[in-house]
Design a protein around this motif. Structure first.
Motif, short mmCIF file in Angstrom:
data_model
loop_
_atom_site.label_atom_id
_atom_site.label_comp_id
_atom_site.label_asym_id
_atom_site.label_seq_id
_atom_site.Cartn_x
_atom_site.Cartn_y
_atom_site.Cartn_z
N SER A 71 0.85 -1.20 0.00
CA SER A 71 0.00 0.00 0.00
C SER A 71 0.88 1.25 0.00
N TYR A 72 0.30 2.36 -0.40
CA TYR A 72 0.99 3.64 -0.37
C TYR A 72 1.52 3.93 1.03
N TRP A 119 4.46 1.79 1.84
CA TRP A 119 5.60 2.25 1.03
C TRP A 119 6.21 3.52 1.65
N GLU A 121 9.81 5.35 1.08
CA GLU A 121 9.50 5.95 -0.23
C GLU A 121 10.56 5.64 -1.28
N THR A 179 -1.71 12.57 -8.65
CA THR A 179 -0.38 12.95 -8.18
C THR A 179 0.39 13.60 -9.31
N ARG A 228 0.81 13.65 -3.94
CA ARG A 228 -0.44 12.88 -4.01
C ARG A 228 -1.53 13.55 -3.18
N SER A 266 3.30 0.29 -8.67
CA SER A 266 4.26 1.27 -8.17
C SER A 266 3.55 2.54 -7.70
N LYS A 267 4.18 3.20 -6.76
CA LYS A 267 3.63 4.43 -6.21
C LYS A 267 4.15 5.67 -6.93
N SER A 287 7.14 1.07 -12.48
CA SER A 287 5.89 1.47 -13.16
C SER A 287 6.01 1.30 -14.66
N GLU A 318 -0.18 3.09 -8.90
CA GLU A 318 -0.55 2.62 -7.56
C GLU A 318 -1.76 1.68 -7.57
N CYS A 320 -4.50 5.89 -8.15
CA CYS A 320 -3.96 7.22 -8.37
C CYS A 320 -3.78 7.50 -9.86
N SER A 338 -1.74 9.70 -12.38
CA SER A 338 -0.50 10.47 -12.34
C SER A 338 -0.37 11.31 -13.61
#
Lengths: 512, 512
Positions: free
Chosen positions: A456-457, A460, A465, B134, B140, B350-351, B357, B384, B388, B390
């Motif tokens: 999850s964000y 992370w 990060e 984000t 974000r 990926s965040k 990503s 994500e 999200c 982006s």
């Protein structure tokens, strides 16, 4: 305390490292593809390209430079030799390559790591040739023999690389005319996967063969392939004396040559896919045929290193859609000649292991797996158009190669995979995590990436990060710390070192 | 000065922006694939899965929850209804879906942007559903209607997105029960590409249809598809009242439903590819057949949103090799039913828009193009696990979609492409940059990425050492600055606004 740390580690981290250390249980010596070849080039298209190639060979011809012996070989074989220009009648080269094996074994010093090159098989080897190396800690600098050994170790540790490769980076701290000894020795000493010999001069090729003979035995080397070598054409339509010299040494010793046009389309070939493929076929055919004139039956691979250039700046581009089309078409042309095919890699023009690097690499690696490539050089570590070996990218690419192993298996349609018992047990609105079928299969169910973060964000964020490159930075250092080398017979080790010492002392250092 | 800057810009930057602004000259309304389908699933495998599905449908059945009308429809059609559980005799659903069109046109308000859904065509639409947005500047946060409009504008500006999509992000600043008005209006106002309607409640679906009727005319909407909607199954084997309500509204109005199992294998389906495909087929068949019972001939798309979970953490994974196999297999199952197929996207867990990503997105986008997908939602902007949208990833993905346009064209084998004149002009050892053939073809020769940096390391250093995400940050802001919207008939605009104002005033705000 710090000395005791490695053996003192406990619990989850230690287990994780054991699981990741060394070639894993899932490891296979090479990929046997269980998926069809994706053929973008039609039979009709291939025939048109072949006809175009016949015209190139007969009307334009190729140049074989500064090598009278090769010109003599061609003359005897019936080619039309005019100075260094050699022209070929229609069908002559196609006939000559018929003595080459469609598939052959490259032996490793550990027989469990022998690879089959040809057929439905795909052998993955690391990046080849970069003078620079980079990592997130030290940045970009010239490669050293220590870097070289590190990349050999990382390739050895990855279950997804089948081959130790060749010049995983240039050891620029060693003299040019002697570094081949240390490179070949490093592959033999720090890995037991198959490897590549030196091609930068005929005598260095002979040294490589000698070291293979010490390792495998003279008779064995004469009868079996234990080394595979990269012989680039000097495109368009030229083979130079250096490459011809190495080709002759290896073919005579029954060792494999990969005859590879090295082409950036638009500069070194026409600006179109079909035109470039015609040239690739002409160059590969000529080089492959030459090996068969030197030693009929010697293993040889149809190679194609083909990308394009930016038509604005002239800079090489990688991972382009045209590159994928070229790779796909060349694979079909090689198949129609019944020759093993080399192409592909983790290509990118990016300077850092970022999204560009991953996107471009993924494009080419997928094309590699799907198009029927048999030997893939540059499968891990390539950055910056091949000028730089990246530690982070190496482990990121290796992770992606693991995924390719799963993809290449195709779709299992066994009763167990059809899972009727799970569907019946769970029913509408239920949950499969606890099902008996899931419990039976979850260990092998899905590929487990060592790089991707699927959390999850919030998790992370809590984990710092990190992007993929930073996680890869941790990963390669873990791998090098966990490295334990394969055994090497002390007698062989000693003999290799004695040979190197004697040879190195017999001529002065030089940087050409 | 700053007010005058946009029109005052001169030279290279201004030219660059003009070239990149708006749907470019190369743009096509959708991809017509000129490459074969890559079929990993064999005919024999497909037959086994279909037989498995027949058993699921007959023995286990599906649940249609809290919708007596649907249960009544099934009963009348001859299904075996037991409470909310519905079972189907072998072949019943396959027979019912025969009235669905194999291909249909979704009309855009600009007819030049109509798309063909089905056959060899691929329509690319942006990300759908994320509550968060984000970008590198602001980080974000929850999405707003301003973000929503921005993504509509970015999709409009990209030559590589054919569709405006639906919930490009959730406008969380608007009440849940009224935000559909502003979403549908934004698609109509700020783009002239085709779009999607609301599915979160039957009355919101009716509102969407009404707004389409204002835009296209009532009669036209009844006879033509002008909206396409995402109807997710609640896997395993359940359709809930919300989705059934929306499905009924759109099918009655002759608007397209994408019936999509939404599956994370291992949790919502068996932990195997073949088991999951069997379930996907059962769910998609049931939903597609239902649309035909409501209005025979109504356009419907066989959908499959299928990925897997991490068997360690339970977290969803994206861009996995199993995801590609599932996509590829489902595409074949849809083709065998002669139904258009929806799947794919720029999936990643990926965040951040990093290497993970890009790698995961590339895996899925290539599978999408090669497997024969007809409608691809989430083709740009997804991050994500879909939570999200982006800004940077949106333009990075769009760039990759441009490459897919080239790949899908396949290999041109025309005389001009075979380039014999260039090969003859240049000859061995020459250079193709100046050849007449190169000059004739270089403009269209190679795909030009708007994100990739192909320059030398030294040039890249001088340009600020930007990674792909930072270049994308510049790119999306350029695109939004350069945006000029399509014309909308003032009468239609006024009528849409009057309708929205009246409807919004007729019931209180609510966040459910």
């Amino acid at each position: 305390m710090s000395d005791a740390a490695p053996s003192g580690r406990r619990g989850r981290n230690a287990r994780r490292e054991r699981r990741q250390a060394g070639p894993a249980g899932q490891a296979v010596p090479y990929i046997s593809r269980n998926i069809p070849n994706f053929e973008i080039l039609s039979d009709e298209g291939a025939e048109k390209i072949e006809a175009n190639t016949d015209r190139i060979l007969a009307e334009i011809g190729l140049e074989f430079r500064e090598d009278p012996e090769v010109l003599e070989i061609w003359k005897k074989a019936g080619a039309k030799v005019d100075g260094e220009r050699v022209r070929f009648e229609k069908g002559m080269l196609q006939e000559l390559v018929k003595t080459a094996p469609a598939q052959f074994t490259q032996h490793a010093r550990n027989p469990a790591r022998n690879v089959e090159i040809g057929g439905n098989n795909l052998v993955l080897a690391p990046v080849y040739g970069p003078p620079f190396v980079t990592d997130l800690d030290q940045g970009r600098r010239y490669g050293t023999i220590e870097d070289f050994r590190n990349f050999v170790k990382l390739a050895y540790m990855s279950p997804w690389l089948h081959h130790s490769g060749g010049t995983v980076c240039e050891p620029v701290d060693l003299p040019v005319n002697k570094r081949h000894f240390d490179m070949v020795y490093s592959h033999i000493k720090y890995s037991d996967k198959p490897f590549m010999g030196s091609v930068t001069a005929p005598e260095r090729a002979e040294d490589s063969v000698k070291m293979a003979q010490i390792t495998f035995g003279e008779e064995f080397v004469d009868q079996n392939c234990v080394m595979i070598q990269l012989i680039n054409a000097n495109s368009p339509l030229v083979f130079d004396a250096t490459m011809l010299g190495a080709l002759k040494v290896y073919a005579r010793h029954n060792q494999a040559c990969i005859v590879s046009p090295f082409i950036l389309a638009g500069a070194m070939s026409p600006v179109t896919v079909a035109g470039t493929l015609s040239q690739v076929l002409a160059e590969a055919l000529a080089g492959c045929a030459l090996t068969q004139l030197i030693r009929p039956g010697a293993p040889v691979v149809f190679g194609a290193f083909v990308s394009s250039i930016s038509m604005q700046s002239g800079a090489p581009t990688f991972g382009s859609p045209e590159g994928s089309l070229l790779l796909n078409g060349a694979a079909k042309l090689a198949r129609r000649l019944n020759l093993p095919f080399r192409s592909g890699g983790s290509f990118t023009a990016s300077k850092v292991p970022d999204a560009q690097s991953a996107q471009e690499s993924a494009q080419t690696i997928l094309a590699t797996v799907q198009s029927g490539v048999n030997f893939c050089l540059h499968a891990a570590g390539w950055l910056e158009g091949g000028l730089c070996s990246s530690y982070e990218k190496f482990v990121m690419d290796a992770d992606q190669l693991g995924m390719m192993h799963v993809l290449a298996k195709g779709i299992d349609i066994s009763e167990e995979s059809l899972a009727m018992d799970a569907l019946q047990e769970v029913g509408p609105g239920g949950h499969f995590l606890g099902a008996a079928h899931t419990q039976r299969n979850f260990e092998s169910a899905f590929f487990r990436s060592s790089i991707a973060d699927n959390n999850s964000y919030e998790q992370w964020l809590a984990d710092g990060e990190l992007d993929a490159a930073r996680r890869a930075n941790t990963r390669w250092k873990e791998q090098l710390r966990a490295y334990t080398g394969p055994e090497l017979d002390p007698g062989i080790d000693e003999a290799l070192q004695a040979f190197m010492t004697e040879r190195k002392a017999s001529f002065p250092d030089s940087n050409v």
